[in-house]
Design an enzyme around this catalytic site. Sequence first.
Site, PDB file in Angstrom:
ATOM      1  N   HIS A   1       0.820  -1.218   0.000  1.00  0.00           N
ATOM      2  CA  HIS A   1       0.000   0.000   0.000  1.00  0.00           C
ATOM      3  C   HIS A   1       0.855   1.270   0.000  1.00  0.00           C
ATOM      4  O   HIS A   1       0.324   2.386   0.076  1.00  0.00           O
ATOM      5  CB  HIS A   1      -0.910  -0.037   1.242  1.00  0.00           C
ATOM      6  CG  HIS A   1      -2.083   0.871   1.174  1.00  0.00           C
ATOM      7  ND1 HIS A   1      -2.353   1.802   2.151  1.00  0.00           N
ATOM      8  CD2 HIS A   1      -3.064   1.001   0.258  1.00  0.00           C
ATOM      9  CE1 HIS A   1      -3.456   2.458   1.846  1.00  0.00           C
ATOM     10  NE2 HIS A   1      -3.906   2.002   0.698  1.00  0.00           N
TER      11      HIS A   1
ATOM     12  N   LYS B   1       3.251   4.515  -0.939  1.00  0.00           N
ATOM     13  CA  LYS B   1       3.254   5.544  -1.980  1.00  0.00           C
ATOM     14  C   LYS B   1       4.513   6.388  -1.811  1.00  0.00           C
ATOM     15  O   LYS B   1       4.704   7.048  -0.784  1.00  0.00           O
ATOM     16  CB  LYS B   1       2.025   6.456  -1.876  1.00  0.00           C
ATOM     17  CG  LYS B   1       0.667   5.750  -1.992  1.00  0.00           C
ATOM     18  CD  LYS B   1       0.012   5.635  -0.655  1.00  0.00           C
ATOM     19  CE  LYS B   1      -1.466   5.312  -0.689  1.00  0.00           C
ATOM     20  NZ  LYS B   1      -1.833   4.031  -1.236  1.00  0.00           N
TER      21      LYS B   1
ATOM     22  N   ASP C   1      16.095  11.949  -8.482  1.00  0.00           N
ATOM     23  CA  ASP C   1      17.532  12.214  -8.387  1.00  0.00           C
ATOM     24  C   ASP C   1      18.075  12.098  -6.969  1.00  0.00           C
ATOM     25  O   ASP C   1      19.092  12.727  -6.630  1.00  0.00           O
ATOM     26  CB  ASP C   1      17.859  13.607  -8.951  1.00  0.00           C
ATOM     27  CG  ASP C   1      17.904  13.617 -10.478  1.00  0.00           C
ATOM     28  OD1 ASP C   1      17.970  12.528 -11.071  1.00  0.00           O
ATOM     29  OD2 ASP C   1      17.861  14.711 -11.066  1.00  0.00           O
TER      30      ASP C   1
ATOM     31  N   HIS D   1      -9.394  10.789   2.211  1.00  0.00           N
ATOM     32  CA  HIS D   1      -8.407   9.754   1.928  1.00  0.00           C
ATOM     33  C   HIS D   1      -7.081  10.007   2.640  1.00  0.00           C
ATOM     34  O   HIS D   1      -6.159   9.194   2.569  1.00  0.00           O
ATOM     35  CB  HIS D   1      -8.168   9.644   0.417  1.00  0.00           C
ATOM     36  CG  HIS D   1      -7.487   8.384  -0.003  1.00  0.00           C
ATOM     37  ND1 HIS D   1      -6.138   8.332  -0.287  1.00  0.00           N
ATOM     38  CD2 HIS D   1      -7.956   7.125  -0.163  1.00  0.00           C
ATOM     39  CE1 HIS D   1      -5.818   7.082  -0.624  1.00  0.00           C
ATOM     40  NE2 HIS D   1      -6.882   6.334  -0.558  1.00  0.00           N
TER      41      HIS D   1
ATOM     42  N   LYS E   1      -4.248  10.207   5.516  1.00  0.00           N
ATOM     43  CA  LYS E   1      -3.862   9.407   6.681  1.00  0.00           C
ATOM     44  C   LYS E   1      -2.782  10.198   7.422  1.00  0.00           C
ATOM     45  O   LYS E   1      -1.647  10.321   6.956  1.00  0.00           O
ATOM     46  CB  LYS E   1      -3.302   8.045   6.279  1.00  0.00           C
ATOM     47  CG  LYS E   1      -4.208   7.231   5.323  1.00  0.00           C
ATOM     48  CD  LYS E   1      -3.802   7.412   3.900  1.00  0.00           C
ATOM     49  CE  LYS E   1      -4.359   6.392   2.927  1.00  0.00           C
ATOM     50  NZ  LYS E   1      -5.720   6.064   2.987  1.00  0.00           N
TER      51      LYS E   1
ATOM     52  N   ASP F   1       0.490  16.017  20.583  1.00  0.00           N
ATOM     53  CA  ASP F   1       0.913  17.080  21.505  1.00  0.00           C
ATOM     54  C   ASP F   1       1.366  18.345  20.796  1.00  0.00           C
ATOM     55  O   ASP F   1       2.183  19.106  21.322  1.00  0.00           O
ATOM     56  CB  ASP F   1       2.032  16.584  22.426  1.00  0.00           C
ATOM     57  CG  ASP F   1       1.513  15.653  23.522  1.00  0.00           C
ATOM     58  OD1 ASP F   1       0.286  15.625  23.737  1.00  0.00           O
ATOM     59  OD2 ASP F   1       2.331  14.967  24.147  1.00  0.00           O
TER      60      ASP F   1
END
Length: 529
Positions: A175, A177, A182, A424, A426, A431
């Site tokens: 999952h 991404k 470079d 979508h 996450k 704190d």
Amino acid sequence: MNCALRRLSCVAGLAIAAVVGGCASLPDTRPLPTTAAIAVSDETELGRMALAAQPDRDLTGFRLMPSGDNALTTRIDLARRAQRSLDVQYYQVDNDASGRFFLRSLRDAALRGVRVRLLIDDLSTAGEDPLLLGLAATPNLELRLFNPFPAGRDRLASRFAWSLFDLGRLNRRMHNKLFIADGAVAVAGGRNIGDEYFRQANDENYLDLDVVVVGALLARMGALFDLYWNSPHVRRIEDVARSSAVGDELARRFEEATAGADTPPPRPPAPNDVLGYGPFIDELRSGRLGLLWATGEAYADDPGRVVGRQVSYGGVPLLDVDSVRYNVREQMRRARNEVTLVSPYLIAGQEGREAIGEVVDRGVRLSLVTNSLGSTDAPLVYGAYRRQRADLLRQGVQIWELSSSRSSDSVRLGVLGSKVSRLHSKSGVFDGQTVFLGSMNLDPRSDKLNTEFGLIIRSREIAAQLNRLIDSLKQQGTYRVRLAADGSTIEWVSGSGDTERVLTTEPDTDFCDRLKVDLLTPFVPESLL
């Protein structure tokens, strides 16, 4: 098809496989050549910019990207400017305008002599072998598939049907991404590659979040990419997919499939995003990068999770301290005042409920932001979360659910005009000084089955920015969820004081939406969601 709908398709595929059966297996191949990330260098344009911007070699520069159009054009421009390497890892690359334009950008970089390593999880590639084989025919570009299906490749259901005896492996997915140009500039976060992730779709768009990364963490991020690229759980696409065309004909077909009116360039980004930042491509053009510099860590789950491998010593299971899950929970354990978590798919699970209990028992204020039934693309996941919601509220957890209609009407949230908006992103704030941002949902699939990538960023400034984004979302795009006076009925509240509006049924839904969840949820185990 979006990633959550694939969850439902996965369940359907399992059912079909149980009836049809199959015994396909991956072909035996020689070990693939091992390659490594190319380090940042002042011999490339991006390298010079990154090194000039870095005030201290131990610091990393970050730029949050809440705007989808900015996130897409940044990736495209980095691909255009790359001179040595592009390391690209995604769960999902759609065959739509954004996906095809993105792949063409990788192809064009490879034709300039840039080494392109593209790693895609194989779940999302059903029916796309001709397109991907055409891309893989490009010199300097190698395309590998993570945890591939050996047969029935035209459709997801047939893939599962042909692999009945290998479902335990195929139910586990990559999952992650990650995009690195470079060895100098990276983009990470929650977005897959597709129109709806970049505000390019006309009907449904996602509220999501990425971050640009420059500096000290790039070496670690490159090493984590290598961990997957050189894993025994990947295959070259040529080893599992077949085509009647070869060589130049494959390349010609890719050109035809990705050219013309069906693959327009991305819409230009807005002059400023909700944080006040202009398009990142303007900074790339100027050669001066304005970033917030801080310390942080990058984590990725062991790709061996695909075969259920667990970290152990002498056969005794150990805590996987390099996993994304462990490090997010560690931040929760360390929190003393406030924790805010954003997750589109929210199923706490036994360990998650225990972690939440530990937090609230210490007097820490815990806030959760997730999808409502009206905004989710995974109603079965919502149904499992709904069974836990009242108990979470009784524990003292504060919950906000996205309203598709309210968020689509908001100018600040960046999905104005969408018929449907969905959450979508996450992310998390601990704190007011530490940030989590990555690919991990708060659900059993991310917890036990999928591999994930995540960043822990230690910066009060970035934490304040993320809190601003979350507060805007709460105020303009969500309903606050609470228990009614009877202690069991759920209410959805927007506004306050004289403008307070209270609903007693899920917003933006009708009777049929709610009935489907009521009827189907009891029959689907949480472990499959």
